[in-house]
Design a protein around this motif. Structure first.
Motif, PDB file in Angstrom:
ATOM      1  N   ALA A   1       0.834  -1.203   0.000  1.00  0.00           N
ATOM      2  CA  ALA A   1       0.000   0.000   0.000  1.00  0.00           C
ATOM      3  C   ALA A   1       0.868   1.252   0.000  1.00  0.00           C
ATOM      4  O   ALA A   1       1.918   1.297   0.645  1.00  0.00           O
ATOM      5  N   TYR A   2       0.388   2.269  -0.684  1.00  0.00           N
ATOM      6  CA  TYR A   2       1.153   3.500  -0.910  1.00  0.00           C
ATOM      7  C   TYR A   2       0.926   4.485   0.238  1.00  0.00           C
ATOM      8  O   TYR A   2      -0.214   4.830   0.552  1.00  0.00           O
ATOM      9  N   SER A   3       2.013   4.929   0.854  1.00  0.00           N
ATOM     10  CA  SER A   3       1.905   5.887   1.958  1.00  0.00           C
ATOM     11  C   SER A   3       2.366   7.297   1.569  1.00  0.00           C
ATOM     12  O   SER A   3       2.362   8.193   2.414  1.00  0.00           O
ATOM     13  N   GLY A   4       2.720   7.502   0.283  1.00  0.00           N
ATOM     14  CA  GLY A   4       3.157   8.822  -0.170  1.00  0.00           C
ATOM     15  C   GLY A   4       1.977   9.695  -0.568  1.00  0.00           C
ATOM     16  O   GLY A   4       1.925  10.210  -1.687  1.00  0.00           O
ATOM     17  N   VAL A   5       1.040   9.852   0.334  1.00  0.00           N
ATOM     18  CA  VAL A   5      -0.187  10.609   0.082  1.00  0.00           C
ATOM     19  C   VAL A   5      -0.521  11.443   1.320  1.00  0.00           C
ATOM     20  O   VAL A   5      -0.004  11.209   2.414  1.00  0.00           O
ATOM     21  N   ALA A   6      -1.430  12.391   1.131  1.00  0.00           N
ATOM     22  CA  ALA A   6      -1.956  13.141   2.271  1.00  0.00           C
ATOM     23  C   ALA A   6      -3.006  12.302   2.995  1.00  0.00           C
ATOM     24  O   ALA A   6      -3.621  11.412   2.411  1.00  0.00           O
ATOM     25  N   PHE A   7      -3.214  12.602   4.272  1.00  0.00           N
ATOM     26  CA  PHE A   7      -4.266  11.916   5.025  1.00  0.00           C
ATOM     27  C   PHE A   7      -5.622  12.068   4.349  1.00  0.00           C
ATOM     28  O   PHE A   7      -6.477  11.196   4.459  1.00  0.00           O
ATOM     29  N   SER A   8      -5.829  13.175   3.638  1.00  0.00           N
ATOM     30  CA  SER A   8      -7.131  13.470   3.034  1.00  0.00           C
ATOM     31  C   SER A   8      -7.281  12.897   1.633  1.00  0.00           C
ATOM     32  O   SER A   8      -8.143  13.338   0.873  1.00  0.00           O
ATOM     33  N   ASN A   9      -6.463  11.915   1.248  1.00  0.00           N
ATOM     34  CA  ASN A   9      -6.620  11.309  -0.066  1.00  0.00           C
ATOM     35  C   ASN A   9      -7.967  10.582  -0.141  1.00  0.00           C
ATOM     36  O   ASN A   9      -8.697  10.473   0.841  1.00  0.00           O
ATOM     37  N   ALA A  10      -8.294  10.053  -1.315  1.00  0.00           N
ATOM     38  CA  ALA A  10      -9.624   9.483  -1.545  1.00  0.00           C
ATOM     39  C   ALA A  10      -9.947   8.300  -0.643  1.00  0.00           C
ATOM     40  O   ALA A  10     -11.122   7.971  -0.441  1.00  0.00           O
ATOM     41  N   ALA A  11      -8.924   7.659  -0.069  1.00  0.00           N
ATOM     42  CA  ALA A  11      -9.163   6.552   0.855  1.00  0.00           C
ATOM     43  C   ALA A  11      -9.377   7.039   2.291  1.00  0.00           C
ATOM     44  O   ALA A  11      -9.633   6.234   3.172  1.00  0.00           O
ATOM     45  N   TRP A  12      -9.262   8.347   2.528  1.00  0.00           N
ATOM     46  CA  TRP A  12      -9.436   8.958   3.864  1.00  0.00           C
ATOM     47  C   TRP A  12      -8.628   8.195   4.910  1.00  0.00           C
ATOM     48  O   TRP A  12      -9.154   7.545   5.812  1.00  0.00           O
ATOM     49  N   SER A  13      -7.313   8.329   4.769  1.00  0.00           N
ATOM     50  CA  SER A  13      -6.366   7.517   5.526  1.00  0.00           C
ATOM     51  C   SER A  13      -6.301   7.828   7.007  1.00  0.00           C
ATOM     52  O   SER A  13      -5.669   7.095   7.763  1.00  0.00           O
ATOM     53  N   GLY A  14      -6.934   8.909   7.446  1.00  0.00           N
ATOM     54  CA  GLY A  14      -6.942   9.229   8.865  1.00  0.00           C
ATOM     55  C   GLY A  14      -8.256   8.928   9.540  1.00  0.00           C
ATOM     56  O   GLY A  14      -8.490   9.358  10.673  1.00  0.00           O
TER      57      GLY A  14
ATOM     58  N   ARG B   1     -17.523   8.897   8.265  1.00  0.00           N
ATOM     59  CA  ARG B   1     -16.094   8.883   8.594  1.00  0.00           C
ATOM     60  C   ARG B   1     -15.899   9.289  10.037  1.00  0.00           C
ATOM     61  O   ARG B   1     -16.374  10.353  10.461  1.00  0.00           O
ATOM     62  N   VAL B   2     -15.192   8.448  10.784  1.00  0.00           N
ATOM     63  CA  VAL B   2     -14.805   8.776  12.148  1.00  0.00           C
ATOM     64  C   VAL B   2     -13.331   9.152  12.114  1.00  0.00           C
ATOM     65  O   VAL B   2     -12.451   8.287  11.978  1.00  0.00           O
ATOM     66  N   SER B   3     -13.045  10.432  12.204  1.00  0.00           N
ATOM     67  CA  SER B   3     -11.654  10.875  12.141  1.00  0.00           C
ATOM     68  C   SER B   3     -10.912  10.468  13.414  1.00  0.00           C
ATOM     69  O   SER B   3     -11.416  10.620  14.520  1.00  0.00           O
ATOM     70  N   LEU B   4      -9.692   9.964  13.219  1.00  0.00           N
ATOM     71  CA  LEU B   4      -8.845   9.574  14.344  1.00  0.00           C
ATOM     72  C   LEU B   4      -7.632  10.489  14.476  1.00  0.00           C
ATOM     73  O   LEU B   4      -6.743  10.212  15.280  1.00  0.00           O
ATOM     74  N   ILE B   5      -7.605  11.575  13.706  1.00  0.00           N
ATOM     75  CA  ILE B   5      -6.439  12.453  13.685  1.00  0.00           C
ATOM     76  C   ILE B   5      -6.876  13.900  13.895  1.00  0.00           C
ATOM     77  O   ILE B   5      -8.033  14.251  13.645  1.00  0.00           O
ATOM     78  N   PRO B   6      -5.971  14.781  14.331  1.00  0.00           N
ATOM     79  CA  PRO B   6      -6.298  16.212  14.426  1.00  0.00           C
ATOM     80  C   PRO B   6      -6.535  16.813  13.043  1.00  0.00           C
ATOM     81  O   PRO B   6      -5.945  16.370  12.053  1.00  0.00           O
ATOM     82  N   SER B   7      -7.371  17.816  12.969  1.00  0.00           N
ATOM     83  CA  SER B   7      -7.695  18.421  11.675  1.00  0.00           C
ATOM     84  C   SER B   7      -6.471  19.042  11.007  1.00  0.00           C
ATOM     85  O   SER B   7      -6.401  19.117   9.782  1.00  0.00           O
ATOM     86  N   ARG B   8      -5.488  19.478  11.796  1.00  0.00           N
ATOM     87  CA  ARG B   8      -4.308  20.114  11.201  1.00  0.00           C
ATOM     88  C   ARG B   8      -3.442  19.119  10.432  1.00  0.00           C
ATOM     89  O   ARG B   8      -2.534  19.505   9.691  1.00  0.00           O
ATOM     90  N   TRP B   9      -3.676  17.816  10.602  1.00  0.00           N
ATOM     91  CA  TRP B   9      -2.934  16.798   9.861  1.00  0.00           C
ATOM     92  C   TRP B   9      -3.548  16.509   8.499  1.00  0.00           C
ATOM     93  O   TRP B   9      -2.962  15.788   7.691  1.00  0.00           O
TER      94      TRP B   9
ATOM     95  N   ARG C   1       5.443   7.524   7.415  1.00  0.00           N
ATOM     96  CA  ARG C   1       6.179   7.546   8.688  1.00  0.00           C
ATOM     97  C   ARG C   1       5.588   8.511   9.724  1.00  0.00           C
ATOM     98  O   ARG C   1       6.273   8.902  10.679  1.00  0.00           O
ATOM     99  N   HIS C   2       4.345   8.922   9.558  1.00  0.00           N
ATOM    100  CA  HIS C   2       3.769   9.905  10.485  1.00  0.00           C
ATOM    101  C   HIS C   2       3.533   9.254  11.844  1.00  0.00           C
ATOM    102  O   HIS C   2       3.032   8.137  11.924  1.00  0.00           O
ATOM    103  N   PRO C   3       3.864   9.945  12.938  1.00  0.00           N
ATOM    104  CA  PRO C   3       3.602   9.373  14.269  1.00  0.00           C
ATOM    105  C   PRO C   3       2.109   9.262  14.552  1.00  0.00           C
ATOM    106  O   PRO C   3       1.280   9.894  13.899  1.00  0.00           O
ATOM    107  N   LEU C   4       1.781   8.460  15.553  1.00  0.00           N
ATOM    108  CA  LEU C   4       0.394   8.294  15.971  1.00  0.00           C
ATOM    109  C   LEU C   4      -0.096   9.539  16.712  1.00  0.00           C
ATOM    110  O   LEU C   4       0.689  10.224  17.370  1.00  0.00           O
ATOM    111  N   PRO C   5      -1.395   9.838  16.652  1.00  0.00           N
ATOM    112  CA  PRO C   5      -1.933  10.939  17.461  1.00  0.00           C
ATOM    113  C   PRO C   5      -1.929  10.561  18.937  1.00  0.00           C
ATOM    114  O   PRO C   5      -2.150   9.397  19.296  1.00  0.00           O
TER     115      PRO C   5
END
Length: 392
Positions: A87-100, A139-147, A154-158
């Motif tokens: 799986a590709y991690s070179g994306v923003a959290f807000s990509n179409a898969a809503w990674s956060g 969508r249940v967000s698990l990350i801060p909005s600023r992310w 390699r992003h750390p956990l919230p």
């Protein structure tokens, strides 16, 4: 797509695996794959991976797949093979898969405990999204909005992840890990657990960009390696850049308190982005930046490593097939690779839709249900929802 339209899913799945691509896998890539498989606790999968040489590479890192990635895993494993997803991690959290976020479509109370802090945040976000974007999945967000626009790699956990997980129902929480080294590791562990539970299949999820980082660190120390030559030779860099405007690497930056992805391209001997520092295109500087997680390899380098310079069948979407072919042709013109067509089908696309709408794995987990086997379905049943998107 057409020759397989009426074929059973299990038959198409088997064709994705046979015959294995011919050729020799570089020791540098074997070592990088071994390191990643060992890190995520699946070192025993390496011999079969090297023998079969098949990777699903359409996925983005996310803790919960949607109906499209669910269909991909169902196709990949319908013939009984142990599916390896890079799986590709070179994306923003807000990509179409809503990674956060945890994504689903059913009753919110089946996933979230009503009245909790996470429930209240979810309701506010749902109202805002309905106003701005219309109907969407939950969508249940698990990350801060600023992310939101920050780099996933390699992003750390919230810090508050344990509390947000405590606000989930026991059924939804059962497949989610407690802790992990970083967000992609946590998300891929969650996703693999959910997918295996829903499909009853053998699946291993890897971080594609992390594998390629390990590979690049090794080959940058090999003077004659084609990718080392591409990265360090100004003439080759300029010729390749003329063929594609895609970023070679990604970096992370912060702007006005919010995280952003920096798209890095080679310009005048340095990796440059819109903002942030510049990294010299020298062996030592690139190795240091890779080892310190300053940079994440982009599409060109990832697919050059896995599907072009090494004989792995990278299964993916129409778009992936197109740009991988373009990369292969460009590298062949530069004398850095041999353009050889893959002998088997490589298209991995689809969407799982039931009588009541798109099927989300988290809904099945939350209701303690599994997917009915799809091996006897015609491929058209999974492909029609994709084709419909392109029809007027």
């Amino acid at each position: 797509m057409t020759p397989w339209w009426s074929a059973p899913v299990a038959d198409y799945s088997a064709a994705l695996w046979r015959p294995p691509p011919a050729g020799v896998v570089e020791p540098a890539l074997i070592e990088a794959l071994s390191d990643e498989l060992s890190r995520v606790g699946h070192s025993a999968a390496l011999p079969a991976l090297l023998r079969r040489r098949v990777l699903a590479t359409a996925h983005h890192v996310t803790p919960t797949n949607g109906p499209s990635f669910l269909a991909l895993d169902a196709i990949l494993t319908a013939s009984g093979e142990h599916g390896i997803v890079a799986a590709y991690s070179g994306v923003a959290f807000s990509n179409a898969a809503w990674s956060g976020a945890l994504s689903f479509s059913g009753d919110p109370a089946s996933v979230l405990l009503p009245g909790t802090a996470t429930w209240r945040r979810f309701q506010r976000a749902a109202r805002d999204r309905a106003r701005d974007a219309g109907p969407t999945e939950h969508r249940v967000s698990l990350i801060p909005s600023r992310w939101r626009d920050g780099l996933l790699y390699r992003h750390p956990l919230p810090d508050d992840l344990p509390q947000r997980l405590a606000d989930l129902t026991p059924a939804a929480r059962a497949c989610l890990p407690g802790d992990a080294e970083d967000w992609p590791t946590w998300a891929l562990s969650a996703c693999a657990s959910i997918q295996q539970s829903v499909l009853g299949a053998r699946l291993t999820y890897l971080d594609l960009n992390r594998v390629v980082t390990g590979y690049l660190i090794r080959i940058l120390r090999q003077p004659t390696h084609p990718l080392r030559r591409l990265l360090l030779d100004p003439t080759l860099r300029a010729a390749m850049s003329a063929c594609s405007s895609l970023p070679w690497f990604y970096g992370a930056r912060v702007r006005k308190g919010a995280e952003k992805i920096d798209l890095l391209r080679p310009i005048n001997g340095v990796l440059s982005g819109r903002r942030g520092g510049q990294i010299s295109m020298t062996e030592g500087a690139l190795i240091e930046a890779l080892e310190s997680n300053q940079i994440c390899p982009g599409l060109l380098l990832c697919f050059a490593a896995l599907g072009i310079l090494n004989p792995f069948r990278c299964l993916g979407s129409f778009n992936q097939i197109a740009y991988q072919s373009r990369f292969a042709e460009s590298l062949a013109v530069l004398g850095l690779a041999k353009a050889a067509p893959d002998p088997g089908p490589v298209l991995l696309t689809g969407r799982l839709v039931g009588e009541s709408g798109p099927i989300y794995p988290l809904d099945l987990v939350a209701s303690r249900r599994a997917m009915a086997p799809v091996g006897h379905w015609p491929m058209s049943r999974l492909w029609e929802p994709i084709v419909a998107r392109f029809l007027p």
